[in-house]
Design a protein around this motif. Sequence first.
Motif, PDB file in Angstrom:
ATOM      1  N   THR A 436       0.811  -1.218   0.000  1.00  0.00           N
ATOM      2  CA  THR A 436       0.000   0.000   0.000  1.00  0.00           C
ATOM      3  C   THR A 436       0.843   1.267   0.000  1.00  0.00           C
ATOM      4  O   THR A 436       0.329   2.342  -0.338  1.00  0.00           O
ATOM      5  CB  THR A 436      -0.944   0.007   1.212  1.00  0.00           C
ATOM      6  N   ASP A 437       2.125   1.182   0.373  1.00  0.00           N
ATOM      7  CA  ASP A 437       2.986   2.367   0.340  1.00  0.00           C
ATOM      8  C   ASP A 437       3.781   2.482  -0.964  1.00  0.00           C
ATOM      9  O   ASP A 437       4.613   3.369  -1.117  1.00  0.00           O
ATOM     10  CB  ASP A 437       3.933   2.389   1.537  1.00  0.00           C
ATOM     11  N   GLY A 438       3.542   1.565  -1.921  1.00  0.00           N
ATOM     12  CA  GLY A 438       4.192   1.632  -3.220  1.00  0.00           C
ATOM     13  C   GLY A 438       5.417   0.760  -3.363  1.00  0.00           C
ATOM     14  O   GLY A 438       5.897   0.558  -4.487  1.00  0.00           O
ATOM     15  N   THR A 439       5.967   0.234  -2.247  1.00  0.00           N
ATOM     16  CA  THR A 439       7.077  -0.698  -2.332  1.00  0.00           C
ATOM     17  C   THR A 439       6.539  -2.099  -2.660  1.00  0.00           C
ATOM     18  O   THR A 439       5.329  -2.289  -2.854  1.00  0.00           O
ATOM     19  CB  THR A 439       7.872  -0.729  -1.024  1.00  0.00           C
ATOM     20  N   PHE A 440       7.421  -3.093  -2.710  1.00  0.00           N
ATOM     21  CA  PHE A 440       7.027  -4.446  -3.095  1.00  0.00           C
ATOM     22  C   PHE A 440       7.504  -5.464  -2.060  1.00  0.00           C
ATOM     23  O   PHE A 440       8.515  -5.236  -1.377  1.00  0.00           O
ATOM     24  CB  PHE A 440       7.640  -4.820  -4.453  1.00  0.00           C
ATOM     25  N   ARG A 441       6.787  -6.574  -1.988  1.00  0.00           N
ATOM     26  CA  ARG A 441       7.298  -7.736  -1.284  1.00  0.00           C
ATOM     27  C   ARG A 441       7.408  -8.891  -2.273  1.00  0.00           C
ATOM     28  O   ARG A 441       6.621  -8.988  -3.228  1.00  0.00           O
ATOM     29  CB  ARG A 441       6.419  -8.120  -0.099  1.00  0.00           C
ATOM     30  N   LEU A 442       8.403  -9.755  -2.065  1.00  0.00           N
ATOM     31  CA  LEU A 442       8.678 -10.885  -2.947  1.00  0.00           C
ATOM     32  C   LEU A 442       8.663 -12.161  -2.112  1.00  0.00           C
ATOM     33  O   LEU A 442       9.383 -12.265  -1.110  1.00  0.00           O
ATOM     34  CB  LEU A 442      10.036 -10.742  -3.634  1.00  0.00           C
ATOM     35  N   ASP A 473       6.871  -8.417   7.539  1.00  0.00           N
ATOM     36  CA  ASP A 473       6.500  -7.399   8.527  1.00  0.00           C
ATOM     37  C   ASP A 473       6.345  -6.078   7.790  1.00  0.00           C
ATOM     38  O   ASP A 473       7.328  -5.456   7.389  1.00  0.00           O
ATOM     39  CB  ASP A 473       7.573  -7.297   9.606  1.00  0.00           C
ATOM     40  N   PHE A 474       5.100  -5.664   7.597  1.00  0.00           N
ATOM     41  CA  PHE A 474       4.842  -4.438   6.851  1.00  0.00           C
ATOM     42  C   PHE A 474       5.499  -3.227   7.496  1.00  0.00           C
ATOM     43  O   PHE A 474       5.841  -2.258   6.814  1.00  0.00           O
ATOM     44  CB  PHE A 474       3.329  -4.211   6.720  1.00  0.00           C
ATOM     45  N   HIS A 475       5.697  -3.261   8.806  1.00  0.00           N
ATOM     46  CA  HIS A 475       6.246  -2.107   9.521  1.00  0.00           C
ATOM     47  C   HIS A 475       7.778  -2.054   9.493  1.00  0.00           C
ATOM     48  O   HIS A 475       8.364  -1.142  10.071  1.00  0.00           O
ATOM     49  CB  HIS A 475       5.739  -2.107  10.957  1.00  0.00           C
ATOM     50  N   SER A 476       8.400  -3.015   8.835  1.00  0.00           N
ATOM     51  CA  SER A 476       9.857  -3.040   8.730  1.00  0.00           C
ATOM     52  C   SER A 476      10.286  -2.871   7.281  1.00  0.00           C
ATOM     53  O   SER A 476       9.827  -3.604   6.395  1.00  0.00           O
ATOM     54  CB  SER A 476      10.408  -4.368   9.266  1.00  0.00           C
ATOM     55  N   ASP A 477      11.195  -1.928   7.028  1.00  0.00           N
ATOM     56  CA  ASP A 477      11.725  -1.748   5.680  1.00  0.00           C
ATOM     57  C   ASP A 477      12.553  -2.945   5.231  1.00  0.00           C
ATOM     58  O   ASP A 477      12.872  -3.065   4.042  1.00  0.00           O
ATOM     59  CB  ASP A 477      12.573  -0.474   5.612  1.00  0.00           C
ATOM     60  N   ASN A 478      12.906  -3.830   6.153  1.00  0.00           N
ATOM     61  CA  ASN A 478      13.640  -5.035   5.773  1.00  0.00           C
ATOM     62  C   ASN A 478      12.821  -5.911   4.819  1.00  0.00           C
ATOM     63  O   ASN A 478      13.381  -6.685   4.045  1.00  0.00           O
ATOM     64  CB  ASN A 478      14.011  -5.857   7.010  1.00  0.00           C
ATOM     65  N   SER A 479      11.502  -5.817   4.896  1.00  0.00           N
ATOM     66  CA  SER A 479      10.621  -6.651   4.072  1.00  0.00           C
ATOM     67  C   SER A 479      10.322  -6.033   2.713  1.00  0.00           C
ATOM     68  O   SER A 479       9.624  -6.653   1.906  1.00  0.00           O
ATOM     69  CB  SER A 479       9.280  -6.865   4.796  1.00  0.00           C
ATOM     70  N   LYS A 480      10.826  -4.830   2.446  1.00  0.00           N
ATOM     71  CA  LYS A 480      10.356  -4.067   1.299  1.00  0.00           C
ATOM     72  C   LYS A 480      11.459  -3.843   0.264  1.00  0.00           C
ATOM     73  O   LYS A 480      12.617  -3.602   0.620  1.00  0.00           O
ATOM     74  CB  LYS A 480       9.808  -2.718   1.771  1.00  0.00           C
ATOM     75  N   TRP A 481      11.051  -3.867  -1.010  1.00  0.00           N
ATOM     76  CA  TRP A 481      11.973  -3.729  -2.128  1.00  0.00           C
ATOM     77  C   TRP A 481      11.382  -2.830  -3.197  1.00  0.00           C
ATOM     78  O   TRP A 481      10.163  -2.642  -3.263  1.00  0.00           O
ATOM     79  CB  TRP A 481      12.302  -5.107  -2.714  1.00  0.00           C
ATOM     80  N   ASN A 482      12.253  -2.307  -4.050  1.00  0.00           N
ATOM     81  CA  ASN A 482      11.835  -1.490  -5.188  1.00  0.00           C
ATOM     82  C   ASN A 482      12.481  -2.044  -6.450  1.00  0.00           C
ATOM     83  O   ASN A 482      13.584  -2.618  -6.410  1.00  0.00           O
ATOM     84  CB  ASN A 482      12.266  -0.036  -5.000  1.00  0.00           C
ATOM     85  N   PHE A 483      11.800  -1.873  -7.563  1.00  0.00           N
ATOM     86  CA  PHE A 483      12.329  -2.282  -8.862  1.00  0.00           C
ATOM     87  C   PHE A 483      12.704  -1.018  -9.633  1.00  0.00           C
ATOM     88  O   PHE A 483      11.845  -0.187  -9.937  1.00  0.00           O
ATOM     89  CB  PHE A 483      11.297  -3.090  -9.632  1.00  0.00           C
ATOM     90  N   ARG A 484      14.010  -0.868  -9.910  1.00  0.00           N
ATOM     91  CA  ARG A 484      14.501   0.330 -10.585  1.00  0.00           C
ATOM     92  C   ARG A 484      14.966  -0.043 -11.993  1.00  0.00           C
ATOM     93  O   ARG A 484      15.741  -0.990 -12.184  1.00  0.00           O
ATOM     94  CB  ARG A 484      15.687   0.937  -9.826  1.00  0.00           C
ATOM     95  N   ASN A 485      14.495   0.709 -12.970  1.00  0.00           N
ATOM     96  CA  ASN A 485      14.884   0.464 -14.357  1.00  0.00           C
ATOM     97  C   ASN A 485      15.906   1.505 -14.758  1.00  0.00           C
ATOM     98  O   ASN A 485      15.583   2.570 -15.269  1.00  0.00           O
ATOM     99  CB  ASN A 485      13.666   0.521 -15.274  1.00  0.00           C
ATOM    100  N   HIS A 486      17.161   1.219 -14.482  1.00  0.00           N
ATOM    101  CA  HIS A 486      18.245   2.164 -14.748  1.00  0.00           C
ATOM    102  C   HIS A 486      18.795   1.961 -16.153  1.00  0.00           C
ATOM    103  O   HIS A 486      19.003   0.825 -16.570  1.00  0.00           O
ATOM    104  CB  HIS A 486      19.373   1.982 -13.736  1.00  0.00           C
TER     105      HIS A 486
END
Length: 486
Positions: A436-442, A473-486
């Motif tokens: 919901t915050d725009g990041t991803f989980r895998l 854990d939604f409250h931890s940034d450890n669980s969250k990732w982003n996909f960057r197209n560089h």
Amino acid sequence: MKKSNILALSLVICHLSFSPARAQTGEPYIHDPSTIAECEGKYYTFGTGGGGLISDDGWSWHSGADRPGGGAAPDVLKIGDRYLCIYGATGGGLGGGHSGRILTMWNKTLDPKSPDFKWSDAVEVCYSDGMEDQDAIDPGLLLDPATGRLWVSYGTYFGTIRLIELDPATGLRVKGNKEKDIAIDCEASDLIYRDGWYYLLGTHGTCCDGVNSTYNIVVGRSRSVEGPYIDNVGRDMFHGGGKMVIAAGDRKAGPGHFGRTIIDEGVEIMSCHYEADFDQGGRSVLGLRPLLWKNGWPVAGDRFRPGTYEIESERRGYSLELAVDFVRIQHDRQGWWNRDDNEPVKPVADQQLSDVVDTWPQGNIPLRIGDYMMRPHQRWTVTPVPEAGGYLGGPYYKITIAGTERALAATADKELTAVPAFTGAPEQLWRIEQLTDGTFRLLPKVIPGMPGINTRYVLYSAGDSTPTLAEYDFHSDNSKWNFRNH
């Protein structure tokens, strides 16, 4: 369902009522779908004209859901151990008028093959007489988690959107309840609750005109379920306000009939139909999109697009990479100390896979997280695997080092490895969900040695340089990732 063309609407209803059932995969055909409901491990949605769709996994759909009564725009909600269905029996210009009736009925199960499958007799909860400035059709249900009260919004462009209260034990209208007008200039409304706010989502624009339909979904919010519902710039939905949630795009026109499904904390899906999918002959199809929340407002996320990416940890901003030796790029460098202003500027070529692949081990390679340097061991190609099925909102993916078949995989000790080649093994299949915050989980589809489909363990940054699998854990940034197209 607003009438842009009564003949077009009649053709839609006839098509939905009499066309032969057809199995759907990935792009199911339906009009005015109910909110997605889960029953005994399967997903269901019901549509205008009767019937609906079933999915074993949330991705591959087929016809077969059973709802008597015909009519239009149903909604369905599980209350306790039963399912309440509500639908418009007439109205919406069907038969040429706006005299409408909304009815409710119950079932113990949504599975038409179950011995417990039997709909109760439908009972009327509200109506419109065809003369008043209101049209009893397009109902949406909300069981208020804060109070336990059950609410229905309904109506079309012909008049107002109204609110009534039902008894959650019986599905009948609460005795003495008076309907209340809460919005105009929309239809196919739905109510949801989040963090002390009530949100009214309405479908704006025209329907039933294929690729020329202008449907879109807008929203206002209130601290009271009875309104007033105000948008992001202070306009009341009773005076035509509404903030955009989703509009046409991605070769699909006319999103309408919002529904919200919460999969996990911070993992939500919105459902709708698109009036026309350009790639499916302009047919009306079920739409499933991530539901994001930005500054307290719902907005449709984008379906994940396959491609080649840096997979970036939200924890530190470092990149998921193969744990291989770093190979320097050799080039003639002009620094501040030896710059020749007469020498032309020459671009430095990217490091190529062929420059480094022979330095990598032949077997499994462990993973780490490090500074992103646009190098081959940090570039991942994400590709759907159609034959692997999926989950609510997406297919399973393979994740491979770009230009190779070396695939990201889960291990039995809840760690990560890159195997030499993708084989289709379930531990090499990945569920990718936007939060919901725009990041991803895998999540790997399975973890070797653990029973069933994995829904708990995600790709996790245990340290700035250490990836692993750990409980989400939604409250931890450890669980969250982003996909960057560089």
